[in-house]
Each structure stands twice: as C-alpha cells, then as structure tokens.
Motif scaffolding. Structure first.
Motif, PDB file in Angstrom:
ATOM      1  N   ASP A  14       0.834  -1.210   0.000  1.00 51.53           N
ATOM      2  CA  ASP A  14       0.000   0.000   0.000  1.00 51.53           C
ATOM      3  C   ASP A  14       0.865   1.255   0.000  1.00 51.53           C
ATOM      4  N   ARG A  18       0.989   4.059  -2.922  1.00 46.33           N
ATOM      5  CA  ARG A  18       0.770   5.485  -2.652  1.00 46.33           C
ATOM      6  C   ARG A  18       1.948   6.327  -3.148  1.00 46.33           C
ATOM      7  N   GLY A  21       1.779   6.687  -6.846  1.00 46.04           N
ATOM      8  CA  GLY A  21       0.712   7.628  -7.174  1.00 46.04           C
ATOM      9  C   GLY A  21       0.245   7.568  -8.603  1.00 46.04           C
TER      10      GLY A  21
END
Length: 188
Positions: A14, A18, A21
C-alpha cells in the motif's frame, strides 16, 4: 504469524502504491515505449519520405512498397503512376502518423488517442507483414507456444500491452496531458 506477514506485506505494498501515485506507471509505460519503439518508428517513417524541404512532404516509392506492396508493384514502382486518392493519401498519412504518434506518446500529449492510433497502426502493419511481405511461420509465431521470441505474435503483443495500458489509464500526471489538465482546472 501468517496474519502478521500478510498485514506487513499489505502495508508495504500500500505504501509503495501510494508513493507511485498517479504519475509513475503512466510515465514508465511511456518511457518503456520510447526506449523500445520510438527510434524504430521514427526511423521507419524517415525511410518513407524524402529529406529536406520539400522532400519531407513527398512519399518515396519505398513507402508504397512497404505499405501497399501490390499497388506499388502494379505501378511498376513508379510513384507518379499511383493515384493520390486513396493510395497516396493513405501512404502520406501513415508515414506522418508513424512519426507523430510515438512522439505524442513520449510527451504524454493526447496519449490515449495517440496510443489508440498506434494500436491501429500496429494492427495494419501486422496485416501487411503477414499478407504481403511473406513473413515465415517462425516470424509470425503463435500464442501460448514454447518460443517467446516471435517477431510478430510475441513482440507485438508486448507492444500492445503498453499501449492498451496507456489507452485505459492515460499518461499520468507527469505528462503534457497532466499539465493541460492542471492548466484547465486552474482557468475554471
């Protein structure tokens, strides 16, 4: 123990997702496309037109022979004997798009449309190679066989994967499309 490893794995993935992006995958797909195919297509387009001005506006007979072999042969490989409508227009358009679309993909400019155009271009190129250029069975290859190096089925499938990704997901925020989106939202 397994639950803790799964949780740790999930947290790491995760965090990685992130960090990547909206910019990373589109940029990487475009850079891989450029690294593998930009020079290939630009050089191929350059073989189809003359040099300098106005030569760059004129398709050479090699363009007709590459793109429309039966038409070029029927005209005795004389471009003056080939009708502009539709054949000349088709060859000129193909030659210029072969240069323009890869550059647009690299820049991330109208990437989805340019990638869709390249998919069509590769489909036509594959049809012409198989139908008119007499490529052998080994060059065509086959899907799900034990040979991963066929020029047409294997290589072009990988090319198409990059392009399908760009059609579906776009160029990402680090692109001309991303700049246009930010500019457009700032103006509103």
């Amino acid at each position: 123990m397994i639950d803790k490893l799964q949780t740790l794995h999930g947290q790491l993935m995760d965090a990685l997702e992130r960090a990547a992006g909206a910019w990373f995958l589109g940029l990487m797909a475009r850079l891989v496309f450029a690294s593998v195919l930009l020079v290939y297509f630009v050089n191929s387009a350059a073989t189809k037109v003359g040099s300098g001005f106005p030569g760059v506006l004129m398709a050479k007979i090699g363009a007709y022979a590459q793109m429309l072999p039966p038409i070029a042969e029927a005209a005795g490989y004389d471009p003056d004997k080939i009708a502009f409508m539709p054949w000349g227009l088709l060859v000129h358009t193909g030659a210029y798009l072969e240069f323009l679309l890869p550059v647009m993909i690299l820049l991330g400019l109208f990437t989805r449309l340019a990638s869709l155009g390249m998919i069509g271009f590769i489909a036509v190129m594959t049809f012409v190679d198989i139908q008119f250029h007499g490529v052998d069975e080994k060059t065509v290859g086959g899907f799900f066989d034990r040979f991963p190096d066929a020029v047409i089925s294997d290589q072009r499938l990988l090319w198409l994967f990059l392009l399908v990704y760009l059609v579906l997901r776009g160029a990402g925020s680090f692109s001309a499309d991303g700049l246009l989106r930010r500019f457009s939202s700032a103006v509103r």
